[in-house]
Design an enzyme around this catalytic site. Structure first.
Site, mmCIF file in Angstrom:
data_model
loop_
_atom_site.group_PDB
_atom_site.id
_atom_site.type_symbol
_atom_site.label_atom_id
_atom_site.label_comp_id
_atom_site.label_asym_id
_atom_site.label_seq_id
_atom_site.Cartn_x
_atom_site.Cartn_y
_atom_site.Cartn_z
ATOM 1 N N SER A 178 85.746 -19.424 -35.075
ATOM 2 C CA SER A 178 85.735 -19.527 -33.611
ATOM 3 C C SER A 178 87.140 -19.822 -33.131
ATOM 4 C CB SER A 178 84.807 -20.667 -33.178
ATOM 5 O OG SER A 178 85.001 -20.994 -31.823
ATOM 6 N N TYR A 191 80.973 -29.247 -34.304
ATOM 7 C CA TYR A 191 80.998 -27.776 -34.434
ATOM 8 C C TYR A 191 82.428 -27.269 -34.624
ATOM 9 C CZ TYR A 191 80.834 -22.922 -32.666
ATOM 10 O OH TYR A 191 80.968 -21.563 -32.513
HETATM 11 P P1 NAD Z 1 73.187 -16.796 -31.731
HETATM 12 O O1 NAD Z 1 72.405 -17.963 -31.305
HETATM 13 O O2 NAD Z 1 72.747 -15.458 -31.291
HETATM 14 O O3 NAD Z 1 73.317 -16.735 -33.320
HETATM 15 C C1 NAD Z 1 73.325 -17.869 -34.155
HETATM 16 C C2 NAD Z 1 72.150 -17.742 -35.107
HETATM 17 O O4 NAD Z 1 72.234 -18.741 -36.111
HETATM 18 C C3 NAD Z 1 70.802 -17.946 -34.447
HETATM 19 O O5 NAD Z 1 70.249 -16.731 -34.016
HETATM 20 C C4 NAD Z 1 69.964 -18.623 -35.519
HETATM 21 O O6 NAD Z 1 68.905 -17.820 -36.012
HETATM 22 C C5 NAD Z 1 70.956 -18.901 -36.634
HETATM 23 N N1 NAD Z 1 70.784 -20.265 -37.119
HETATM 24 C C6 NAD Z 1 71.006 -21.415 -36.451
HETATM 25 N N2 NAD Z 1 70.660 -22.460 -37.216
HETATM 26 C C7 NAD Z 1 70.199 -21.958 -38.385
HETATM 27 C C8 NAD Z 1 69.672 -22.523 -39.577
HETATM 28 N N3 NAD Z 1 69.561 -23.858 -39.722
HETATM 29 N N4 NAD Z 1 69.268 -21.700 -40.563
HETATM 30 C C9 NAD Z 1 69.361 -20.355 -40.424
HETATM 31 N N5 NAD Z 1 69.873 -19.762 -39.326
HETATM 32 C C10 NAD Z 1 70.279 -20.547 -38.332
HETATM 33 O O7 NAD Z 1 74.667 -17.078 -31.240
HETATM 34 P P2 NAD Z 1 76.087 -16.358 -31.543
HETATM 35 O O8 NAD Z 1 76.976 -16.887 -30.501
HETATM 36 O O9 NAD Z 1 75.947 -14.928 -31.728
HETATM 37 O O10 NAD Z 1 76.524 -17.047 -32.899
HETATM 38 C C11 NAD Z 1 76.969 -16.317 -34.014
HETATM 39 C C12 NAD Z 1 78.246 -16.933 -34.562
HETATM 40 O O11 NAD Z 1 79.284 -16.769 -33.615
HETATM 41 C C13 NAD Z 1 78.169 -18.423 -34.848
HETATM 42 O O12 NAD Z 1 78.827 -18.685 -36.084
HETATM 43 C C14 NAD Z 1 78.952 -19.030 -33.718
HETATM 44 O O13 NAD Z 1 79.541 -20.257 -34.076
HETATM 45 C C15 NAD Z 1 80.009 -17.964 -33.533
HETATM 46 N N6 NAD Z 1 80.722 -18.042 -32.277
HETATM 47 C C16 NAD Z 1 80.080 -17.854 -31.097
HETATM 48 C C17 NAD Z 1 80.792 -17.946 -29.919
HETATM 49 C C18 NAD Z 1 80.127 -17.763 -28.579
HETATM 50 O O14 NAD Z 1 80.767 -18.019 -27.564
HETATM 51 N N7 NAD Z 1 78.896 -17.321 -28.527
HETATM 52 C C19 NAD Z 1 82.172 -18.212 -29.955
HETATM 53 C C20 NAD Z 1 82.793 -18.385 -31.177
HETATM 54 C C21 NAD Z 1 82.059 -18.302 -32.335
#
Ligand code: NAD
Ligand code: MG
Length: 285
Positions: A178, A191
């Protein structure tokens, strides 16, 4: 620049882990926009957190590039089925693997079931994560801290270790970090700390695995419109999410996926040990 929604967004809040189906506006995971061109023909990918958000966009893109995918996720079965529907519409197989990756046995199991179905793993995308907003250090319990580390970084270590025996030279590991990895948002302290760890782990692992012909990189997204946001941030932050980027809006998951396609593909044969930003104009250090 004008295709995608801009803040303010309607107020909305959901319980963790959030349902993509219930978001307004709906994220664009490439369902109707990503076009593939055979760049991952016949590769096998295991993608965690691929029921929704960035993971779903990666799963759809990988499938349209010719890969079969296994998708691990917590318990959002409807979102996961929707991802599977798009993967199968691309003519590829999709294996659904629900379970809590905070548990060692689940990490082991998702790898074993992927290999039982597909025989090997060419691309491992460690993308599942958990976060929660806290305004004071004292508000973060010990259990909360450890849970965040278990899901976000310890699971990645375990999944890499379990998958490695099934990964041949030419394989690729991609870990979702991130922009918080070097500019931490203070209200996401645990986080952000894990996201720094993921970037560091990826850079170190790339050096360990080079001799085995396996590449490792991390991706550092800025604000992306996904269920993670609406289920963990206060409504006023959700409404204005992404507004302070140079592009003035959050990214959509489909705008992040092309970097994963590149890093998974053989075109990236000399790209390893690097962190790629997808931040809407904010520099990463
Ligand atoms: P999202 O909620 O769509 O995806 C995250 C997924 O993680 C969830 O769908 C869930 O099924 C899974 N998850 C959570 N806890 C879990 C567990 N205990 N066991 C198994 N699966 C689990 O959200 P996203 O934003 O697409 O996240 C994907 C990645 O992107 C993450 O690593 C997040 O940190 C990263 N990210 C997101 C952003 C943002 O702004 N959305 C920014 C930087 C990084
Ligand atoms: Mg989800």
């Amino acid at each position: 620049m004008t295709d995608y929604p801009r803040p303010p967004f309607p107020p909305q809040a959901q319980p963790v882990p959030g349902s993509q189906q219930q978001m307004q506006p709906q994220p664009d995971c490439g369902e109707r926009s990503y076009t593939g061109s055979g760049r991952l023909a016949n590769k096998i990918a295991l993608i965690t957190g691929a029921d929704s958000g960035i993971g779903r966009a990666v799963a759809i893109a990988f499938a349209r590039e010719g890969a079969d995918v296994a998708i691990a996720y917590l318990d959002e079965h409807e979102d996961a089925r929707e991802t599977a529907r798009w993967v199968e519409a691309a003519g590829r197989q999709c294996l659904l693997l629900p379970g809590d990756l905070a548990q060692q046995s689940v990490c082991q199991d998702v790898v074993e079931r992927t290999v039982a179905q597909f025989g090997r793993i060419d691309v491992l995308v460690n993308n599942a994560a958990y976060q929660m907003t806290y305004y004071e250090l004292e508000d973060i319990s010990d259990e909360e801290w450890l849970k965040t580390f278990d899901i976000n970084i310890t699971a990645i270590f375990r999944l890499c270790k379990a998958a490695l025996p099934h990964m041949a030279p030419g394989s690729s590991i991609i870990n979702t970090s991130s922009i918080n990895s070097d500019t931490p948002k203070p209200t996401l302290l645990a986080y952000a700390t894990t996201k720094g760890a993921i970037a560091n782990f990826s850079a170190g692992l790339a050096q360990l695995l080079g001799k085995r012909g396996i590449r490792v990189n991390s991706v550092a997204p800025g604000p992306i419109w996904t269920p993670l946001i609406v289920s963990t941030m206060p409504e006023e932050q959700v409404s204005h999410f992404g507004e302070n980027t140079p592009l003035g809006r959050p990214g959509q998951p489909v705008e992040v996926a092309p970097i994963y396609v590149l890093l998974a593909s053989d075109e990236a044969s000399y790209i390893s040990g690097t962190r790629y930003g997808v931040t809407g104009g904010k520099p990463i250090l």
